[in-house]
Scaffold this motif. Structure first.
Motif, short mmCIF file in Angstrom:
data_model
loop_
_atom_site.label_atom_id
_atom_site.label_comp_id
_atom_site.label_asym_id
_atom_site.label_seq_id
_atom_site.Cartn_x
_atom_site.Cartn_y
_atom_site.Cartn_z
N MET A 120 0.84 -1.20 0.00
CA MET A 120 0.00 0.00 0.00
C MET A 120 0.87 1.25 0.00
N GLN A 146 -0.20 9.06 -0.13
CA GLN A 146 -1.16 9.99 -0.71
C GLN A 146 -2.51 9.81 -0.03
N TRP A 198 -3.88 9.21 2.87
CA TRP A 198 -4.33 8.48 4.06
C TRP A 198 -3.69 9.14 5.27
N ASP A 255 -7.98 17.30 9.12
CA ASP A 255 -7.94 16.52 7.88
C ASP A 255 -7.51 15.08 8.12
N ARG A 256 -7.31 14.69 9.34
CA ARG A 256 -6.89 13.32 9.65
C ARG A 256 -8.11 12.46 9.89
N ALA A 257 -8.39 11.59 8.94
CA ALA A 257 -9.69 10.91 8.92
C ALA A 257 -9.72 9.61 9.70
N GLU A 258 -8.54 9.09 10.09
CA GLU A 258 -8.54 7.80 10.78
C GLU A 258 -7.51 7.83 11.90
N GLU A 293 -7.47 2.47 15.16
CA GLU A 293 -8.25 1.68 14.22
C GLU A 293 -7.38 1.19 13.06
N ARG A 347 -10.00 -2.59 -0.19
CA ARG A 347 -8.92 -3.16 -1.00
C ARG A 347 -8.30 -4.37 -0.31
N PRO A 360 -13.50 4.42 8.17
CA PRO A 360 -12.83 5.13 9.25
C PRO A 360 -13.81 6.02 10.03
N VAL A 361 -13.47 6.25 11.29
CA VAL A 361 -14.36 7.03 12.15
C VAL A 361 -13.60 8.18 12.80
N ARG A 362 -14.27 9.30 12.92
CA ARG A 362 -13.71 10.47 13.61
C ARG A 362 -14.02 10.34 15.09
N ILE A 415 -13.79 -3.43 15.07
CA ILE A 415 -12.70 -4.26 14.53
C ILE A 415 -13.25 -5.61 14.07
#
Lengths: 313, 313, 313
Positions: A68, A72, A74, A87-90, A94, C51, C273-275, C293
């Motif tokens: 992976m 870009q 993630w 802007d950090r989505a995860e 997790e 993916r 993904p979760v905030r 998970i």
């Protein structure tokens, strides 16, 4: 759980090097041991050698390999208890746990910021993955170490050494960009662990972190350092003290045929990629004493030995 | 060492085409011959058909396949004796030798500059890889040739021809962007090598390079050229003479049903991707005479035959 | 030809869930059934879980898997009879037919525009692929549905439910960005098809499309909705009515321990993904009741069951 991020993760380096040499002679020596297992390689920074050699190593053990490019888009959150409206989505909690559901070994490549020394030297990203992953983690180069490269270098020196305890010189070289200290840190760490006769040479201001350099002799006169060397390992790094800065690009530190003449017909080593005629003169890297392609080749056997080691737990 | 970059690399085209047809009928005919071998595909320019068909071909031979998108961030230096202090971080000498450590066959996709004709027509990047690689190299389209496409086209004509020596017309077509001459050069080269009855038609100013066109008849009147054609192969290319320029987008050169009526119920061929209603009218490409999807299918059998050919050395 | 894009593509959901559970217990239960077959995954939008889980699923069935990131540079034309002189270099007719030559199953990931509701709700891109593909197509999330996620969720609820017909609550949650309705639409669709006891709760203005919500009870008071819930499925979506708009980021809709106290010791679910601390408080997602998970893990068994289903035709 066993991980592989630094020399102290390995209890028996000799056995590991021996196993890597076995794989070099017989690549399919353990071709089913990783069957039905998946290796997931996550690159937060780009890679050529590490990707190809680690993929090849995994495949030769019978593993499925998924690579992976995470550089870009993630963006991970590493801080705890934060309100995630940036802007950090995860969150790494997790991310690491999820990848652990699909992979039996996870490889992580990440680079330092070169601006925040404390965070870099805590190896923040790699250690966060280790904390939240549920499977073994292999460093594909972190902010401060490149252990697969260093194991490769130990293997290469073992193959080419002519005396029991050869003199190894790690020399700083100039470079137009600010580079991590990872390769140098890691090389010193592994040379110390294998009790090599190591000397480090660099201009003033390029001292490595105390926890890495330890009591290894440092000689600021490059020519003196090179005298009677059996192996010359060359690498640029940016300043640790004045963190991430490039103090000098002084090309008198470039490795030339004249400097190699000072040595005991030393072998030339570099982890690649290398800037020709900046770090090293063409005549040195193109000489029969140059081991750079051997090193590149050995990356795959080092990776294969490590993957087997991690699967054996 | 055998490579595959042009028609003259192949001594027996008929045997190769026959082998490709064998694989088409029996995809697993040699499913273990590439076992424990790795195919590394390096894309300096993006690809859909070539990537998918070559990966599939390698996998069907039992090879491991690794695809690298090198178009982002991996800047190579190709000049010798240069002081590497620009943004090019690795020299082709190391890059090609290193990839050779991990792969048994290396595929390279690269495009022309369309500004520096001399460098493009020396096929600078591809030939540098060949010079420094230690394993067979396969062109996945270079600055001036697309041999896997051309072998596919020979195979497709062989499958669909109704007479021993059909009339084949290569026609230029308009396009909004400046495109390479590679597909046209390569098609002409392979048609000449297989002694096809080839006619080329294009507007004045779009003459192909002399070494490619040779003594193939060129007819500037497209309608005359198309008369009695059995196969109409259509492709845009930019000017060779006024290098890389688009002189005209004259849509009277588009292939229409009316033009196909001039032929001997010819088959329509194009390597794809194609601009509908610019290069060819919907009614032609959607007709039963259109072979474009057959050509796409045949890419995989051509690649499989070539990979087997390179492994057999 | 069978495809997998929505719940109505499946005639026997129970059997499919049962098969996924079989694979979870025995990942190699059908390890040769996809032998010599290729799975091609085309991502027009980025993906982590989908993916990795789909690649793993395909590999476990013995398939070769090729993943294409099509989000850079591969611009497709979807309109018919257009003169293709824009930046769209290939028509979906050719693209889908060509990929069908190389793959036995094609996966497509695409996102909505969130500006053109009619086009999004026709699932324009996915349906164009289905129309022109010659092999089964699997949705890896489309503009309006995420069926692999929903099958996973049905499987997860089946595993953890304590009563025959548990109460399931789908709750909207705040989010800083405009997100698709796909996960919510799809979840409701699958809950309806499996006759679950579903309640949906969201602020006014976030009504789902009528064809998805059907006669499912909607309760605008989140606390009332949560009463006695056995499963709380949380997800943000943007407005369908005022299409693609974010009306509110009202953090009183975040799922907190206090809200979970209103439930019947419910399990917490989210597709990731979760905030954190926006959608859900740390204490909820880190609690033993959190199934996120488990859901991620189950993605691979759902995908494996679906791939087997598509290969069995």
């Amino acid at each position: 759980m066993k991980h592989f991020t630094k020399v102290s993760d390995i209890s028996d380096i000799d056995a590991l090097v021996k196993r890597a040499r076995t794989f070099k002679g017989n690549p399919t020596a353990a071709e089913h041991m990783g069957q039905h297992k998946t290796l997931i390689l996550v690159f937060f920074n780009p890679s050529l050698r590490t990707r190809l050699s680690t993929e090849t190593a995994g495949t030769r053990l019978g593993m499925s390999v998924i690579t992976m490019n995470a550089n870009q888009g993630w963006k991970l959150e590493f801080e705890d208890q934060v309100i995630m409206n940036s802007d950090r989505a995860e969150h790494i909690r997790e991310a690491a746990a999820v990848i652990s559901q699909y992979g039996d070994v996870i490889g992580i490549r990440t680079f330092p910021t070169l601006t925040d020394r404390d965070k870099d030297y805590q190896d923040h990203i790699l250690n966060s993955f280790i904390r939240y992953a549920q499977v073994p983690v292999i460093s594909l180069e972190s902010a401060i170490r490149h252990p697969l490269q260093s194991l490769t270098d130990v293997l290469t020196i073992e193959e080419f050494k002519k005396t029991k305890r050869p003199k190894v010189v790690l020399s700083w070289a100039p470079h137009p960009k600010a580079l991590p200290q990872a390769v140098a840190n890691s090389f010193v760490e592994w040379m110390r662990a294998t009790d090599a006769d190591l000397t480090v040479t660099h201009p003033e201001g390029y001292e490595l972190a105390p926890e890495f350099i330890g009591d290894v002799p440092v000689e600021h006169d490059q020519q003196k350092a090179l005298a009677d060397a059996d192996f010359v390992y060359v690498k640029n790094w940016s300043s640790y003290r004045d963190y991430g800065k490039v103090h000098t690009q002084d090309n008198s530190w470039m490795i030339t045929p004249g400097k190699m003449d000072l040595t005991n017909q030393a072998f030339f080593m570099h982890c690649l990629p290398v800037r020709r005629n900046v770090v090293v003169a063409d005549k040195v890297i193109d000489s029969p004493q140059s081991l750079v392609i051997h090193q590149a080749n050995n990356r795959q056997w080092a990776a294969q030995a490590i993957l087997e080691h991690l699967l054996n737990q």
